[in-house]
Design a protein around this motif. Structure first.
Motif, PDB file in Angstrom:
ATOM      1  N   GLU A  53      33.451  -5.693  20.927  1.00  0.00           N
ATOM      2  CA  GLU A  53      32.306  -5.329  21.767  1.00  0.00           C
ATOM      3  C   GLU A  53      32.698  -5.065  23.219  1.00  0.00           C
ATOM      4  OE1 GLU A  53      29.546  -8.529  21.226  1.00  0.00           O
ATOM      5  OE2 GLU A  53      29.129  -7.953  19.168  1.00  0.00           O
ATOM      6  N   LYS A  54      33.981  -5.154  23.512  1.00  0.00           N
ATOM      7  CA  LYS A  54      34.492  -4.965  24.871  1.00  0.00           C
ATOM      8  C   LYS A  54      35.874  -4.337  24.757  1.00  0.00           C
ATOM      9  CE  LYS A  54      32.685  -9.555  25.752  1.00  0.00           C
ATOM     10  NZ  LYS A  54      32.953 -10.874  26.243  1.00  0.00           N
ATOM     11  N   SER A 106      32.463  -3.544  29.201  1.00  0.00           N
ATOM     12  CA  SER A 106      31.608  -3.470  28.014  1.00  0.00           C
ATOM     13  C   SER A 106      30.441  -2.525  28.254  1.00  0.00           C
ATOM     14  CB  SER A 106      31.083  -4.865  27.654  1.00  0.00           C
ATOM     15  OG  SER A 106      30.262  -5.357  28.684  1.00  0.00           O
ATOM     16  N   HIS A 107      29.858  -2.093  27.149  1.00  0.00           N
ATOM     17  CA  HIS A 107      28.665  -1.256  27.145  1.00  0.00           C
ATOM     18  C   HIS A 107      27.957  -1.536  25.832  1.00  0.00           C
ATOM     19  CE1 HIS A 107      26.103   2.264  26.804  1.00  0.00           C
ATOM     20  NE2 HIS A 107      26.338   2.542  28.077  1.00  0.00           N
ATOM     21  N   LYS A 108      26.658  -1.626  25.850  1.00  0.00           N
ATOM     22  CA  LYS A 108      25.912  -2.010  24.645  1.00  0.00           C
ATOM     23  C   LYS A 108      26.111  -1.042  23.476  1.00  0.00           C
ATOM     24  CE  LYS A 108      21.705   0.273  26.135  1.00  0.00           C
ATOM     25  NZ  LYS A 108      20.324   0.191  26.458  1.00  0.00           N
ATOM     26  N   SER A 109      26.468   0.203  23.748  1.00  0.00           N
ATOM     27  CA  SER A 109      26.656   1.185  22.678  1.00  0.00           C
ATOM     28  C   SER A 109      28.124   1.500  22.400  1.00  0.00           C
ATOM     29  CB  SER A 109      25.934   2.490  23.032  1.00  0.00           C
ATOM     30  OG  SER A 109      24.558   2.274  23.119  1.00  0.00           O
ATOM     31  N   ARG A 111      31.268   0.257  20.771  1.00  0.00           N
ATOM     32  CA  ARG A 111      31.724  -0.755  19.828  1.00  0.00           C
ATOM     33  C   ARG A 111      32.838  -0.210  18.947  1.00  0.00           C
ATOM     34  NH1 ARG A 111      29.154  -3.505  22.902  1.00  0.00           N
ATOM     35  NH2 ARG A 111      27.267  -4.640  22.447  1.00  0.00           N
TER      36      ARG A 111
END
Length: 121
Positions: A53-54, A106-109, A111
Motif C-alpha cells: 500500500e506504499k 502512499s496514495h489510496k489508489s 496499490r
C-alpha cells in the motif's frame, strides 16, 4: 545502465520503445518502475512496502541520479516530490535522522497488483 532502465520500462509497457513516455501517465510509470525494480536493477533504490500500500525510496541520492533523469526527465528530488504531491501522494513520517536518505509515499489508489487504478489518479 540508466538508459537500460528506461528502455526496459518503455519496451515492457508498450512494445514500442520511446512512445510510452508520452502515453503513460506519471502514476503508471511509477507503478511499473516499483513493480519491476528488481528486474531493472534498482531494487536497492526503490521498492514496494511489504503491505503493498506504499512505496519506499530507499536511497534518494541514487534515485535522483540513476532513475529521475531517465524515467521522469527530472534531476531534482524536490521537483519529483512536487509531482507526487500534485497527484495526491503523501509522504509518511520517517525517522527524522534518516529523512534525507529514506522516504515512504502512499496514495489510496496506488496499490501493488492493481495497475488499472493508476488511471484514476
Amino acid at each position: 545502465m540508466a538508459s537500460s532502465i528506461a528502455a526496459k520500462i518503455l519496451k515492457e509497457e508498450t512494445g514500442r520503445n520511446n512512445r510510452m513516455r508520452m502515453t503513460m501517465n506519471f502514476p503508471l510509470r511509477m507503478y511499473h518502475l516499483i513493480t519491476d525494480a528488481k528486474k531493472l536493477g534498482v531494487d536497492d533504490v526503490i521498492s514496494w512496502h511489504s503491505s503493498g500500500e506504499k512505496f519506499l525510496i530507499i536511497n534518494q541520492k541514487d534515485f535522483t541520479t540513476r532513475v529521475l533523469p531517465i524515467i521522469f526527465k527530472q534531476s531534482k528530488f524536490s521537483s519529483f516530490r512536487r509531482q507526487l504531491n500534485g497527484y495526491g501522494f503523501e509522504r509518511e513520517s520517517t525517522d527524522p535522522t534518516d529523512s534525507v536518505t529514506f522516504a515512504i509515499f502512499s496514495h489510496k489508489s496506488f496499490r501493488r497488483g492493481n495497475p488499472q487504478a493508476c488511471a484514476a489518479i
